[in-house]
Design an enzyme around this catalytic site. Structure first.
Site, PDB file in Angstrom:
ATOM      1  N   CYS A 142      13.529  -6.499  15.285  1.00  0.00           N
ATOM      2  CA  CYS A 142      14.196  -7.167  14.170  1.00  0.00           C
ATOM      3  C   CYS A 142      13.770  -6.544  12.859  1.00  0.00           C
ATOM      4  O   CYS A 142      12.978  -5.601  12.804  1.00  0.00           O
ATOM      5  CB  CYS A 142      13.883  -8.665  14.188  1.00  0.00           C
ATOM      6  SG  CYS A 142      12.151  -9.041  13.805  1.00  0.00           S
ATOM      7  N   CYS A 201       0.813  -1.225   0.000  1.00  0.00           N
ATOM      8  CA  CYS A 201       0.000   0.000   0.000  1.00  0.00           C
ATOM      9  C   CYS A 201       0.840   1.265   0.000  1.00  0.00           C
ATOM     10  O   CYS A 201       0.284   2.362   0.003  1.00  0.00           O
ATOM     11  CB  CYS A 201      -0.939   0.009   1.207  1.00  0.00           C
ATOM     12  SG  CYS A 201      -0.067   0.132   2.801  1.00  0.00           S
TER      13      CYS A 201
END
Length: 495
Positions: A421, A411
């Site tokens: 992470c 999007c």
């Protein structure tokens, strides 16, 4: 007696044909002599040779005299009668564009004198030599040529045309101007003179001088100041304003590059330190009509852009100049009736600030930040202070997000990584993706992306993470996801 006359006429005709043949062989190739041996007629057309430049009085006294080194030809139309050359001279008509009727009459009479002095010999060659070498001195024109007669004649004709035909009283004599005109017509009929057009003699002499100079230029050779090669004058160009000479190929290539680059105000002479510009006629002759049209269009726009009260209609099919009212930004094209804002060239928006195109935002913000007080005030008047401040904030925000965020591959929502992470989750659509390469990750097992040997993200799940506690937390979550329950990892386990 009759036999002697016939024999004499035959001898005369043979002598006439021989004379025409000789004249044509000498002067025919230069166009100075043409003849018709059937009619025994022809024309001698010779330009007088000048020993020094001749001054021509201008039509108006406040102008400088014209200096000429070449004159248009004096022409003699001749017909050879049967009795020529023994008993009769040629029948001559004198024509010249710059001599007065009196001067042409003097020449006509002198032609008859030349035949009389020749004692029955052929005289066409003497006519030619007289016109070429002696006519100027014979008329007393060695220093100055006065063309005021033609100017006065034109003014008299104009005044007579404006006044209409005269209506003299009964018994009165005609006006002096009519008497003079009648005498000129009598001269024309009696001596077969052809009078020149009255109003353009000075222009004719000036044009002929330019043509003579161009012909002389074409016969010479010149070294090109660009390529250094010596070229014939016919392959060169002499710039009118400075007189510097270049070969046509070099000058054409030079001006072509400048026009294609839009440097239309820099079409100057290639000579170092020479400030003179080429004339529009020289540019057209060198680059052709198509490229000259571009030159003319850009030059017009450049000139109009320097005028604060003139803008160009923004419609592509119009592009006509539009004059603005003082202090008003409303432009109304009289040619296509389009109304527009003279500042932003968009549709007129009244007192609202001009809209800013997305492609112009960065450049506008840069100008606003670097502008001085006066320039900044002009920008604020044009776009509005609030809009400019909002643009600055948006540009700064976009720059920060570009440096500190990655866009979701699905999007395109900017995602900021605070910690953790390199497996990211879009806050808008939930798509999982890699922070390092922006690749979309499978939802069932996103961590396998970091366990593929040879990929640039192999073993990079925690690249950039420096907090040990956060690392332990991520490792624990990874173990739980893969084993399905909490249990101790064996020693040496690695991802």
């Amino acid at each position: 007696m009759q036999f002697w006359e016939i024999t004499t006429n035959m001898e005369d005709r043979e002598q006439q044909r021989e004379e025409l043949l000789v004249m044509d062989s000498i002067f025919g190739h230069d166009g100075l002599f043409t003849s018709d041996d059937k009619q025994m007629s022809g024309m001698i057309s010779v330009s007088p040779e000048l020993q020094r430049p001749l001054l021509v009085k201008p039509p108006e006294p406040d102008k400088e005299p014209l200096s000429v080194s070449a004159l248009p030809p004096i022409c003699i139309e001749f017909t050879l009668p049967e009795q020529y050359p023994l008993e009769a001279p040629p029948t001559n008509r004198v024509t010249c564009s710059w001599l007065t009727p009196t001067q042409m009459l003097k020449i006509w009479r002198h032609l008859v004198t030349l035949w009389e002095q020749g004692q029955g010999n052929t005289v066409l060659y003497e006519y030619t030599e007289f016109l070429r070498n002696d006519s100027i001195a014979f008329l007393g024109l060695e220093h100055e040529l006065d063309v005021s007669f033609f100017v006065d004649r034109a003014r008299t004709a104009a005044a007579a045309a404006a006044a209409g035909p005269p209506s003299p009283a009964a018994g009165s004599s005609p006006p002096r101007s009519l008497n003079r005109r009648a005498s000129v017509e009598q001269l024309r009929a009696r001596y077969r003179l052809t009078l020149p057009a009255s109003a353009s003699v000075h222009r004719l002499l000036e044009t002929h001088q330019r043509q003579a100079e161009a012909a002389e230029f074409g016969r010479r050779r010149f070294p090109c100041k660009v390529c250094g090669e010596e070229r014939a004058g016919s392959d060169c160009v002499r710039l009118t304003r400075c007189g510097h000479v270049y070969c046509r190929d070099c000058l054409t290539a030079y001006y072509t590059v400048l026009i294609r680059d839009g440097e239309v105000q820099n079409l100057r002479c290639p000579e170092d330190q020479c400030p003179e510009q080429a004339t529009p006629k020289e540019v057209r002759d060198l680059v052709g009509d198509d490229l000259f049209e571009r030159y003319d269009t850009i030059l017009l726009r450049t000139s109009l852009s320097a005028m604060t009260d003139v803008v160009t209609c923004p419609r592509a099919h119009c592009q006509k100049p539009v004059v603005l009212d003082p202090g008003d930004s409303l432009g109304r094209c009289a040619h296509c009736d389009h109304t527009f804002c003279a500042i932003c060239q968009n549709a007129y928006h009244g007192n609202n600030p001009c809209a800013v195109k997305s492609a112009e935002r960065l450049e506008l913000v840069r100008q606003y930040r670097m502008a001085g007080a006066g320039e900044r005030a002009d920008l604020e008047r044009r776009y509005g202070r609030r809009q400019l401040q909002r643009l600055v904030e948006e540009v700064d925000s976009a720059a920060w997000m570009s440096d500190h965020s990655e866009r979701c591959p699905r999007c395109r929502t900017p995602i900021e990584k605070i910690d953790g992470c390199n497996k990211m989750s879009c806050t808008k659509c939930g798509t999982l993706f890699c922070w390092l390469c922006n690749a979309r990750l499978p939802r069932e097992n996103p961590y396998t992306h970091f366990n593929v040997p040879g990929s640039k993200c192999f073993n990079q799940l925690f690249a950039g993470v420096v907090d040990g506690a956060l690392l332990d937390e991520e490792l624990g979550a990874l173990a739980f996801d893969e084993l399905g329950e909490e249990e101790d990892l064996p020693m040496g386990f690695f991802l």
